[in-house]
Design a protein around this motif. Structure first.
Motif, PDB file in Angstrom:
ATOM      1  N   SER D   7       0.824  -1.211   0.000  1.00 21.17           N
ATOM      2  CA  SER D   7       0.000   0.000   0.000  1.00 21.17           C
ATOM      3  C   SER D   7       0.855   1.257   0.000  1.00 21.17           C
ATOM      4  N   ILE D   8       2.006   1.212   0.698  1.00 22.68           N
ATOM      5  CA  ILE D   8       2.909   2.368   0.626  1.00 22.68           C
ATOM      6  C   ILE D   8       3.407   2.541  -0.807  1.00 22.68           C
ATOM      7  N   ALA D   9       3.666   1.398  -1.480  1.00 29.21           N
ATOM      8  CA  ALA D   9       4.142   1.478  -2.865  1.00 29.21           C
ATOM      9  C   ALA D   9       3.089   2.143  -3.748  1.00 29.21           C
ATOM     10  N   VAL D  10       1.836   1.729  -3.603  1.00 28.23           N
ATOM     11  CA  VAL D  10       0.779   2.328  -4.431  1.00 28.23           C
ATOM     12  C   VAL D  10       0.693   3.823  -4.170  1.00 28.23           C
ATOM     13  N   MET D  11       0.819   4.179  -2.887  1.00 29.27           N
ATOM     14  CA  MET D  11       0.749   5.583  -2.517  1.00 29.27           C
ATOM     15  C   MET D  11       1.881   6.379  -3.178  1.00 29.27           C
ATOM     16  N   LEU D  12       3.089   5.809  -3.138  1.00 30.02           N
ATOM     17  CA  LEU D  12       4.234   6.519  -3.707  1.00 30.02           C
ATOM     18  C   LEU D  12       4.114   6.627  -5.224  1.00 30.02           C
ATOM     19  N   ILE D  13       3.560   5.578  -5.850  1.00 35.52           N
ATOM     20  CA  ILE D  13       3.352   5.647  -7.302  1.00 35.52           C
ATOM     21  C   ILE D  13       2.413   6.806  -7.622  1.00 35.52           C
ATOM     22  N   GLY D  14       1.362   6.937  -6.809  1.00 38.11           N
ATOM     23  CA  GLY D  14       0.432   8.045  -7.009  1.00 38.11           C
ATOM     24  C   GLY D  14       1.120   9.386  -6.828  1.00 38.11           C
ATOM     25  N   LEU D  15       1.929   9.474  -5.773  1.00 37.47           N
ATOM     26  CA  LEU D  15       2.640  10.729  -5.496  1.00 37.47           C
ATOM     27  C   LEU D  15       3.592  11.067  -6.636  1.00 37.47           C
ATOM     28  N   TYR D  16       4.225  10.015  -7.186  1.00 33.61           N
ATOM     29  CA  TYR D  16       5.132  10.225  -8.318  1.00 33.61           C
ATOM     30  C   TYR D  16       4.373  10.858  -9.482  1.00 33.61           C
ATOM     31  N   ALA D  17       3.183  10.297  -9.760  1.00 27.44           N
ATOM     32  CA  ALA D  17       2.389  10.855 -10.863  1.00 27.44           C
ATOM     33  C   ALA D  17       2.045  12.316 -10.593  1.00 27.44           C
ATOM     34  N   VAL D  18       1.696  12.619  -9.346  1.00 30.43           N
ATOM     35  CA  VAL D  18       1.332  14.004  -9.009  1.00 30.43           C
ATOM     36  C   VAL D  18       2.520  14.937  -9.220  1.00 30.43           C
ATOM     37  N   LEU D  19       3.716  14.464  -8.833  1.00 34.53           N
ATOM     38  CA  LEU D  19       4.881  15.343  -8.883  1.00 34.53           C
ATOM     39  C   LEU D  19       5.440  15.502 -10.285  1.00 34.53           C
ATOM     40  N   VAL D  20       5.417  14.415 -11.066  1.00 32.70           N
ATOM     41  CA  VAL D  20       6.190  14.410 -12.305  1.00 32.70           C
ATOM     42  C   VAL D  20       5.318  14.554 -13.552  1.00 32.70           C
ATOM     43  N   LYS D  21       4.124  14.001 -13.535  1.00 31.09           N
ATOM     44  CA  LYS D  21       3.334  13.941 -14.774  1.00 31.09           C
ATOM     45  C   LYS D  21       2.871  15.324 -15.216  1.00 31.09           C
ATOM     46  N   LYS D  22       2.746  15.487 -16.517  1.00 32.78           N
ATOM     47  CA  LYS D  22       2.410  16.789 -17.074  1.00 32.78           C
ATOM     48  C   LYS D  22       0.940  16.877 -17.468  1.00 32.78           C
ATOM     49  N   ASN D  23       0.253  15.751 -17.453  1.00 32.28           N
ATOM     50  CA  ASN D  23      -1.124  15.736 -17.934  1.00 32.28           C
ATOM     51  C   ASN D  23      -2.085  15.866 -16.759  1.00 32.28           C
ATOM     52  N   LEU D  24      -3.061  16.766 -16.887  1.00 29.06           N
ATOM     53  CA  LEU D  24      -3.934  17.056 -15.745  1.00 29.06           C
ATOM     54  C   LEU D  24      -4.700  15.825 -15.280  1.00 29.06           C
ATOM     55  N   ILE D  25      -5.208  15.043 -16.232  1.00 29.21           N
ATOM     56  CA  ILE D  25      -5.975  13.860 -15.819  1.00 29.21           C
ATOM     57  C   ILE D  25      -5.059  12.854 -15.140  1.00 29.21           C
ATOM     58  N   LYS D  26      -3.813  12.764 -15.645  1.00 28.64           N
ATOM     59  CA  LYS D  26      -2.850  11.866 -14.997  1.00 28.64           C
ATOM     60  C   LYS D  26      -2.610  12.289 -13.550  1.00 28.64           C
ATOM     61  N   ILE D  27      -2.568  13.579 -13.326  1.00 26.65           N
ATOM     62  CA  ILE D  27      -2.332  14.063 -11.963  1.00 26.65           C
ATOM     63  C   ILE D  27      -3.503  13.679 -11.061  1.00 26.65           C
ATOM     64  N   VAL D  28      -4.708  13.802 -11.596  1.00 25.65           N
ATOM     65  CA  VAL D  28      -5.870  13.410 -10.792  1.00 25.65           C
ATOM     66  C   VAL D  28      -5.856  11.905 -10.535  1.00 25.65           C
ATOM     67  N   ILE D  29      -5.427  11.139 -11.541  1.00 26.14           N
ATOM     68  CA  ILE D  29      -5.281   9.696 -11.329  1.00 26.14           C
ATOM     69  C   ILE D  29      -4.292   9.439 -10.198  1.00 26.14           C
ATOM     70  N   GLY D  30      -3.197  10.205 -10.200  1.00 22.94           N
ATOM     71  CA  GLY D  30      -2.209  10.064  -9.134  1.00 22.94           C
ATOM     72  C   GLY D  30      -2.825  10.314  -7.768  1.00 22.94           C
ATOM     73  N   LEU D  31      -3.652  11.345  -7.674  1.00 23.28           N
ATOM     74  CA  LEU D  31      -4.301  11.648  -6.387  1.00 23.28           C
ATOM     75  C   LEU D  31      -5.170  10.477  -5.946  1.00 23.28           C
ATOM     76  N   SER D  32      -5.919   9.896  -6.885  1.00 20.50           N
ATOM     77  CA  SER D  32      -6.814   8.823  -6.437  1.00 20.50           C
ATOM     78  C   SER D  32      -6.015   7.570  -6.095  1.00 20.50           C
TER      79      SER D  32
END
Lengths: 488, 92, 230, 113
Positions: D7-32
């Protein structure tokens, strides 16, 4: 009536909730209800304050929701400090409502007022609750209202500011939730008082981690550097009445939560020193940034962060005088900055720049006078409220021997004076375009109440001395808090 | 002889099952972050929710599993898909 | 560069989170408050499902907040997308007649299932949130399956308001009866029966209606928003 | 334990998407995804080996053979809050797209960090 519905702190939350659920219904009957109902709600909540706050000064009121004694149920803790904040929030809510009556024209108004009421109710809930998960829920209520209000206006850049805010705000709530998860996994309880007694079950290293999570989580909402990148955008994007509430309410609620949690759960010297240092850094950087702003709302936003930084620096001392000074600074900031946001909006509109102030001294003399009053109060000129609040901050720092802090605070005051006096100078010394439109009486009345507050505190600083002292004691006396909540 | 001791007890099956599910969970999460086609990325997140809801059942949390199935798998995915229809499908 | 920084930050957070949870034994009984809930739920709340009794009774204040969060999301969404209503997207594709008929046939079944779930929230897994979401899914099928279908927003908002008021009034009644906010004022009944657990079923039914109406409204608002190109 | 790590891994993957991804929908996916990780973590904390679901559906069940119900109640709340935030965030994304015709944060000047 008193026998049928005994007043209790839960009315602060229940009344706005009922009004918010009712609003879509009554809007169908008559459009004018949309504006009246929130005002009545804020008036009622003020009445609750008038009855309950004097009682809380005698002894804290502890209410058990659903009749379950803590730690099973959720309790509300309405002590002198929570009472002070709840009363302040209600009063600001009422004033902002009065101002919005004529100044807020953007549809959908029914949704605007629902979100406005919930922003205030959520922040009040954050201050009242004695349960850490409930705190999280109220933080989300406040945050979601704030996100939606940031993007409420239609123009460019509003949605972007809202998205930035929602992004960082979600990170904040994720961090707080993680902190709660860790605390629960070690102690098996969620009640703040019960947690405070069980913190020895948590290893020290883990406590530091949880403190870090909470510091980041609440720090984002409280605009502590370097977590405040969202704030200038949000302040300048939101409708001005909302910006006034952001400065006056959202930040204060987050700060209260941070202070309460820190003092109950993490009372080690390092955590407090860290908060103090972060406050000073926030102060310095924000004031310097404010100096460069052309957009007035951004300037006020940065100045707002600076003021909060000052309050945090004083709070981080965690002495009776320090908390007293922090409370004073927060109240002063809530009143003055609220007034400045509202005045600037009435004077120069939603996208006001420094140039927009040119020559206003002759065209809108009352508003200009109010702006000048606010600017002087923020800088800390006597005899306005800001002078006493800054003086108390400096005294508190002097008593703990932090002369470097005093020097920093004085230096930033000069910076503050530079940009506020520059803005004030534009009012009277520059020629500008003719301004049109009159400011309605209700908006002036709302501003006058705030101005009266500034002058009252300025001339009679002793009048709020008792409430501030009681508030500071209430925050620092953790033993009284835990015993009060867990007396059964 | 050692091989014979590795009989498939329910306990072992359960543990292997959760292990595989957790692995798939992480893989689905990575997939939904890496995938350039946003439609596939959203399918990835709904897969994450689906696996999550099975895991909640294994952790004896039927209430949460039901919530995750209704909200995570169905509704959140629907909202994402609607948002995608109103915007662009590919990540640049 | 940014990726490197992010990776470093992730490693940092991950390491400390892991150390924090490394001290939490997995699968062992470490309940403090949880035990009290399990022991008192049947005699004191009348609810057989402990999770429901916590959500609606012991920590009902949280749930009131949670309902408010959803209400605010629906309100905020409407405010954010206000004035972005576009013409219905008819050029994409016509729903086939099978889909249309299927949607009409499925909808009542889904609504019944949702209602069953929130009426039995205190007995079986599920409750207002789950049932309400399932009903909203049914509405989604109608939106997708029937071209001319549009949710009746006036009706939805009346339902939403009435349900919300029911919840708050149930809380205030506790005060009016000289007890606490949200405290149970009804007889507990026999645990295990549908009519038991005091105000829990009433609140959960209100929550169910509210969540269903809100989410259906959210879906319909999103669907009828214009696409960016116009 | 593997539950925590995953679960920590899933959380960090999400955080990675929030920090690095450039696409708005990808960022929202990261949050969820971050939310999803936290939820699994919470439920895993409450799990007890050999416990049953905290529902007294049959006469024989006793309180000491049940998993902790509190985290489950919290996660229920958290899931609904997560949905609310996601919906608001996506509404903002739709509005940003209507204005800028792109989801790439590099092309939206006011979203650069």
């Amino acid at each position: 009536m008193p026998e049928l519905f005994p007043l209790s702190p839960v009315h602060y939350v229940a009344a706005p909730l009922l009004a918010a659920f009712l609003l879509p219904l009554v809007a169908k009957l008559s459009r004018s209800f949309i504006k009246i109902l929130p005002g009545l709600t804020f008036l009622y909540v003020l009445y609750v304050s008038a009855v309950l706050y004097p009682q809380a000064l005698q002894a804290p009121i502890i209410e058990q929701i659903a009749g379950w004694a803590p730690p099973l149920g959720i309790n509300l803790y309405y002590g002198p400090m929570a009472g002070l904040f709840a009363s302040l929030f209600s009063a600001l809510g009422f004033i902002v409502w009065l101002y919005s009556l004529t100044q807020m024209k953007q549809e959908p108004l029914d949704r605007f007022y629902i979100l406005l009421m919930m922003l205030v109710a959520g922040a009040t809930g954050m201050v009242l609750t004695g349960d850490i998960f409930n705190l999280f829920v109220f933080m989300e209520i406040t945050a979601i209202s704030a996100y939606s209000l940031t993007a409420f206006l239609r123009e460019d850049d509003k949605a972007e500011a809202g998205f930035k805010y929602i992004l960082i705000g979600s990170l904040a709530s994720a961090f707080v939730l993680l902190g709660i998860a860790i605390l629960y996994s070690y102690t098996g309880t969620l009640n703040l008082a019960d947690l405070a007694l069980n913190m020895d079950k948590v290893p020290l290293s883990v406590r530091v981690i949880v403190f870090g999570l909470f510091l980041v989580g609440f720090g984002i909402e409280a605009e502590i550097f370097p977590l405040n990148g969202w704030a200038p955008d949000a302040y300048s994007a939101a409708p001005a009445p909302v910006s006034a509430l952001f400065a006056g309410i959202t930040v204060k609620a987050a700060l209260y939560a941070l202070a309460r949690v820190t003092i109950l759960l993490f009372p080690f010297a390092g955590s407090m020193a860290l908060i103090s240092i972060l406050g000073l850094v926030t102060l310095v950087i924000s004031e310097l940034a404010a100096l460069h702003q052309k957009n007035l709302f951004r300037m006020l936003a940065y100045s707002s962060m600076g003021q909060v930084g000052l309050a945090i620096a004083a709070l981080g001392l965690f002495t009776a005088e320090g908390v007293y000074a922090a409370l004073f600074a927060m109240i002063n900031h809530a009143i003055v900055k609220g007034m400045l946001f509202l005045t600037v909006f009435a004077m120069a509109g939603g996208s006001a720049t420094l140039d927009g102030l040119n020559g206003m001294g002759r065209k809108k003399p009352i508003l200009s006078l109010l702006f000048t009053l606010g600017a002087f109060a923020i800088i800390g000129l006597p005899p306005f409220s800001g002078f006493w609040s800054k003086l108390s901050v400096l005294t508190a720092m002097g008593q703990t021997g932090n002369y470097a802090m005093i020097a920093i605070v004085l230096a930033t005051t000069i910076v503050e004076a530079a940009y506020f006096l520059r803005a004030t100078g534009r009012l009277y010394l520059s020629e500008g375009n003719p301004a049109e439109g009159k400011t309605p009486l209700s908006a002036i009345a709302a501003l006058a109440v705030l101005a009266a507050g500034i002058l009252w505190i300025g001339f009679f600083p002793g009048s709020i001395d008792e409430t501030l002292t009681a508030g500071a004691q209430d925050l620092l006396d953790t033993a009284k808090y835990t015993e009060g909540v867990l007396k059964d | 002889m050692i091989l014979l001791q590795w009989t498939l007890t329910p306990e072992l099956l359960y543990q292997a099952g959760t292990g595989i599910l957790l692995f798939l969970l992480v893989v689905a999460a990575i997939f939904s972050v890496v995938q350039k086609d946003l439609l596939m990325a959203i399918v990835g997140t709904s897969l994450v929710s689906l696996i999550l809801s099975v895991l909640f059942l294994l952790l004896h949390a039927p209430d949460v599993a039901l919530t995750e199935a209704a909200i995570g798998v169905a509704l959140t995915t629907a909202i994402f898909l609607i948002a995608l229809r109103k915007t662009g499908r590919y990540e640049e | 560069m940014k990726k490197l920084l992010a990776a470093f930050l992730l490693g940092f957070i991950g390491y400390y989170l892991y150390t924090a949870f490394a001290g939490v034994p997995f699968g062992e009984n470490k309940m403090e408050v949880g035990k009290d809930y399990l022991e008192t739920t049947v005699p004191k709340t009348g609810a057989v499902n402990t999770v429901t009794s916590i959500v609606v009774n012991y920590r009902g204040f949280d749930t009131l907040g949670e309902v408010t969060v959803l209400f605010l999301a629906a309100t905020g969404l409407g405010a954010i997308l206000f004035g972005m209503k576009g013409k219905p997207e008819d050029k994409h594709r016509e729903p086939s007649s099978i889909l249309t008929t299927g949607a009409k046939a499925l909808f009542p079944i889904i609504v019944l299932l949702g209602a069953y779930i929130f009426i039995h929230g205190h007995l079986t897994p599920g409750g207002g949130f789950q049932g309400g979401t399932i009903i909203a899914t049914g509405v989604l099928i109608l939106i997708l399956g029937i071209k001319s279908f549009h949710a009746n927003h006036a009706l939805l908002s009346v339902m939403e308001s009435l349900a919300g008021i029911t919840f708050v009034v149930a809380g205030i009644l506790g005060l009016a009866f000289g007890k606490n906010f949200l405290e149970n004022i009804l007889p507990l009944g026999t645990p295990g029966q549908v009519l038991s657990a005091g105000i829990i079923p009433i609140i959960y039914i209100a929550v169910g209606f509210k969540v269903g109406a809100e989410l259906a409204g959210v879906l319909d608002t999103l669907m009828s928003t214009t696409r960016g190109e116009e | 334990m593997i539950y925590y790590i995953a679960s920590i891994a899933v959380m960090l993957i999400g955080l990675y998407a929030v920090l690095v991804k450039k696409n708005l929908i990808k960022i929202v996916i990261g949050l969820s995804l971050m939310d999803a990780g936290t939820h699994l973590l919470l439920v895993a904390i409450g799990f007890i080996k050999g416990g049953t679901a905290p529902i007294f559906s049959e006469p024989g069940l006793t309180a000491d053979a049940m998993v902790d119900p509190v985290p489950q109640a919290l996660v229920l709340t958290a899931i609904v809050i997560g949905l609310a935030v996601t919906a608001v965030a996506l509404a903002l994304v739709i509005r940003i797209y209507a204005q800028h015709k792109t989801l790439d944060i590099r092309k939206i000047s006011s979203l650069k960090w």
